[in-house]
Design a protein around this motif. Structure first.
Motif, PDB file in Angstrom:
ATOM      1  N   VAL A  36       1.005  -1.412  -0.020  1.00  0.00           N
ATOM      2  CA  VAL A  36       0.217   0.187  -0.055  1.00  0.00           C
ATOM      3  C   VAL A  36       0.797   1.591   0.384  1.00  0.00           C
ATOM      4  N   ASN A  37       0.234   2.011  -0.298  1.00  0.00           N
ATOM      5  CA  ASN A  37       1.514   3.445  -1.126  1.00  0.00           C
ATOM      6  C   ASN A  37       0.494   4.803  -0.011  1.00  0.00           C
ATOM      7  N   PRO A  38       1.004   4.387   1.010  1.00  0.00           N
ATOM      8  CA  PRO A  38       0.282   5.508   2.439  1.00  0.00           C
ATOM      9  C   PRO A  38       0.282   7.107   1.750  1.00  0.00           C
ATOM     10  N   ASP A  39       0.624   7.049   0.622  1.00  0.00           N
ATOM     11  CA  ASP A  39       0.399   8.603   0.516  1.00  0.00           C
ATOM     12  C   ASP A  39      -0.254   8.918  -0.877  1.00  0.00           C
ATOM     13  N   ALA A  40      -1.063   7.527  -1.042  1.00  0.00           N
ATOM     14  CA  ALA A  40      -1.660   7.857  -2.076  1.00  0.00           C
ATOM     15  C   ALA A  40      -2.841   8.076  -1.539  1.00  0.00           C
ATOM     16  N   GLY A  41      -3.626   7.833  -1.116  1.00  0.00           N
ATOM     17  CA  GLY A  41      -5.199   8.341  -0.503  1.00  0.00           C
ATOM     18  C   GLY A  41      -5.834   8.461  -0.997  1.00  0.00           C
ATOM     19  N   ALA A  42      -6.711   9.662  -0.590  1.00  0.00           N
ATOM     20  CA  ALA A  42      -7.717   9.743  -1.277  1.00  0.00           C
ATOM     21  C   ALA A  42      -7.176  10.454  -3.052  1.00  0.00           C
ATOM     22  N   ALA A  43      -5.797  11.212  -3.192  1.00  0.00           N
ATOM     23  CA  ALA A  43      -5.761  10.941  -4.468  1.00  0.00           C
ATOM     24  C   ALA A  43      -6.332  10.097  -5.435  1.00  0.00           C
ATOM     25  N   SER A  44      -5.622   8.624  -4.824  1.00  0.00           N
ATOM     26  CA  SER A  44      -5.633   7.765  -5.507  1.00  0.00           C
ATOM     27  C   SER A  44      -6.976   7.157  -5.711  1.00  0.00           C
ATOM     28  N   VAL A  45      -7.916   7.450  -4.637  1.00  0.00           N
ATOM     29  CA  VAL A  45      -9.567   6.923  -5.206  1.00  0.00           C
ATOM     30  C   VAL A  45      -9.611   8.035  -5.565  1.00  0.00           C
ATOM     31  N   ALA A  46      -9.174   9.393  -6.073  1.00  0.00           N
ATOM     32  CA  ALA A  46     -10.181   9.966  -6.780  1.00  0.00           C
ATOM     33  C   ALA A  46      -9.844   9.536  -8.163  1.00  0.00           C
ATOM     34  N   SER A  47      -8.301   9.388  -8.649  1.00  0.00           N
ATOM     35  CA  SER A  47      -7.919   9.214  -9.581  1.00  0.00           C
ATOM     36  C   SER A  47      -8.507   7.880 -10.341  1.00  0.00           C
ATOM     37  N   VAL A  48      -9.967   7.018  -9.827  1.00  0.00           N
ATOM     38  CA  VAL A  48     -10.127   5.917 -10.059  1.00  0.00           C
ATOM     39  C   VAL A  48     -11.359   5.860 -10.962  1.00  0.00           C
ATOM     40  N   ASP A  49     -11.287   4.896 -12.228  1.00  0.00           N
ATOM     41  CA  ASP A  49     -12.671   5.360 -12.272  1.00  0.00           C
ATOM     42  C   ASP A  49     -14.100   5.016 -11.141  1.00  0.00           C
ATOM     43  N   ARG A  50     -15.065   5.167 -11.684  1.00  0.00           N
ATOM     44  CA  ARG A  50     -16.072   5.064 -10.938  1.00  0.00           C
ATOM     45  C   ARG A  50     -17.244   3.688 -10.676  1.00  0.00           C
ATOM     46  N   PRO A  51     -16.509   3.177 -11.785  1.00  0.00           N
ATOM     47  CA  PRO A  51     -17.212   1.488 -10.677  1.00  0.00           C
ATOM     48  C   PRO A  51     -16.063   0.880 -10.770  1.00  0.00           C
ATOM     49  N   THR A  52     -15.241   1.387 -11.015  1.00  0.00           N
ATOM     50  CA  THR A  52     -13.353   0.376  -9.705  1.00  0.00           C
ATOM     51  C   THR A  52     -13.765   0.752  -9.044  1.00  0.00           C
ATOM     52  N   LEU A  53     -13.683   2.282  -8.124  1.00  0.00           N
ATOM     53  CA  LEU A  53     -13.843   2.571  -7.160  1.00  0.00           C
ATOM     54  C   LEU A  53     -15.630   1.815  -6.298  1.00  0.00           C
ATOM     55  N   SER A  54     -16.399   2.053  -6.709  1.00  0.00           N
ATOM     56  CA  SER A  54     -17.079   1.074  -6.351  1.00  0.00           C
ATOM     57  C   SER A  54     -16.869  -0.371  -5.767  1.00  0.00           C
ATOM     58  N   LEU A  55     -16.793  -0.776  -6.585  1.00  0.00           N
ATOM     59  CA  LEU A  55     -16.262  -2.362  -7.194  1.00  0.00           C
ATOM     60  C   LEU A  55     -15.613  -2.906  -5.941  1.00  0.00           C
ATOM     61  N   ALA A  56     -14.512  -1.791  -5.287  1.00  0.00           N
ATOM     62  CA  ALA A  56     -13.269  -1.774  -4.339  1.00  0.00           C
ATOM     63  C   ALA A  56     -14.638  -2.029  -3.251  1.00  0.00           C
ATOM     64  N   VAL A  57     -15.343  -0.442  -3.199  1.00  0.00           N
ATOM     65  CA  VAL A  57     -15.922  -0.261  -1.781  1.00  0.00           C
ATOM     66  C   VAL A  57     -17.031  -1.528  -0.975  1.00  0.00           C
ATOM     67  N   HIS A  58     -18.053  -2.169  -2.277  1.00  0.00           N
ATOM     68  CA  HIS A  58     -18.365  -2.857  -2.575  1.00  0.00           C
ATOM     69  C   HIS A  58     -17.948  -4.961  -2.015  1.00  0.00           C
ATOM     70  N   PHE A  59     -16.869  -4.509  -2.269  1.00  0.00           N
ATOM     71  CA  PHE A  59     -15.159  -5.716  -2.078  1.00  0.00           C
ATOM     72  C   PHE A  59     -15.396  -5.806   0.082  1.00  0.00           C
ATOM     73  N   THR A  60     -14.965  -4.944   0.049  1.00  0.00           N
ATOM     74  CA  THR A  60     -13.891  -5.110   1.297  1.00  0.00           C
ATOM     75  C   THR A  60     -15.475  -4.755   2.310  1.00  0.00           C
ATOM     76  N   LEU A  61     -16.881  -4.112   2.111  1.00  0.00           N
ATOM     77  CA  LEU A  61     -17.421  -4.180   2.627  1.00  0.00           C
ATOM     78  C   LEU A  61     -18.552  -5.329   3.022  1.00  0.00           C
ATOM     79  N   GLN A  62     -17.943  -6.209   1.966  1.00  0.00           N
ATOM     80  CA  GLN A  62     -17.834  -7.968   1.682  1.00  0.00           C
ATOM     81  C   GLN A  62     -17.007  -8.914   3.053  1.00  0.00           C
ATOM     82  N   LEU A  63     -15.480  -8.158   2.821  1.00  0.00           N
ATOM     83  CA  LEU A  63     -14.934  -8.418   3.975  1.00  0.00           C
ATOM     84  C   LEU A  63     -15.212  -8.470   5.222  1.00  0.00           C
TER      85      LEU A  63
END
Length: 142
Positions: A36-63
């Motif tokens: 994990v790149n701790p400096d990426a943070g919100a910048a990384s989340v802001a740069s990812v497309d919405r479907p990927t972000l949605s999938l990441a959120v759904h997956f972590t909530l599933q975990l």
């Protein structure tokens, strides 16, 4: 109708993309060993497309739901997903008594361990209400 389970390969790929993690060759494909790149943070989340972000959120909530099954606490990450988790009294009607709500960037930071629970709550990035609205013992997920 319950959402279909996200397969681990797709979930880990989306999560790595969203949090700025790299699957180094020496990790032999082990998603738990993502760097994990701790400096990426919100910048990384802001740069990812919405479907990927949605999938990441759904997956972590599933975990989270797999790690802490139950119906006592509702965790909301609008506009992407909500999950009920944590053992205890079951909530069935109206507004749940135990609710946690946060944005996608904060949630993925909590799930990945780049943001601490206490810091997120203290900053106001996480709104937690109810006596069981605490994920300190369940985080980070990865």
């Amino acid at each position: 109708m319950a959402r279909a389970r996200i397969n681990d390969e797709d979930g880990w790929a989306a999560l790595r993309a969203a949090i700025g993690a790299e699957d180094a060759a020496d990790h032999a494909g082990n998603p738990d060993a993502a760097v994990v790149n701790p400096d990426a943070g919100a910048a990384s989340v802001a740069s990812v497309d919405r479907p990927t972000l949605s999938l990441a959120v759904h997956f972590t909530l599933q975990l989270l739901a797999e790690k802490a099954p139950g119906n006592t606490l509702e965790v909301r990450v609008p506009p992407f997903a909500v999950v009920q988790c944590v053992e205890g009294p079951r909530h069935t009607r109206g507004t749940p008594p135990n609710v946690i709500e946060t944005d996608a960037a904060t949630w993925l930071g909590l799930a990945s361990g780049t943001i601490s629970w206490d810091a997120a709550v203290a900053s106001g990035a996480v709104q937690a209400s109810g006596t069981r609205a605490d994920l300190r013992d369940q985080l980070p997920l990865v």
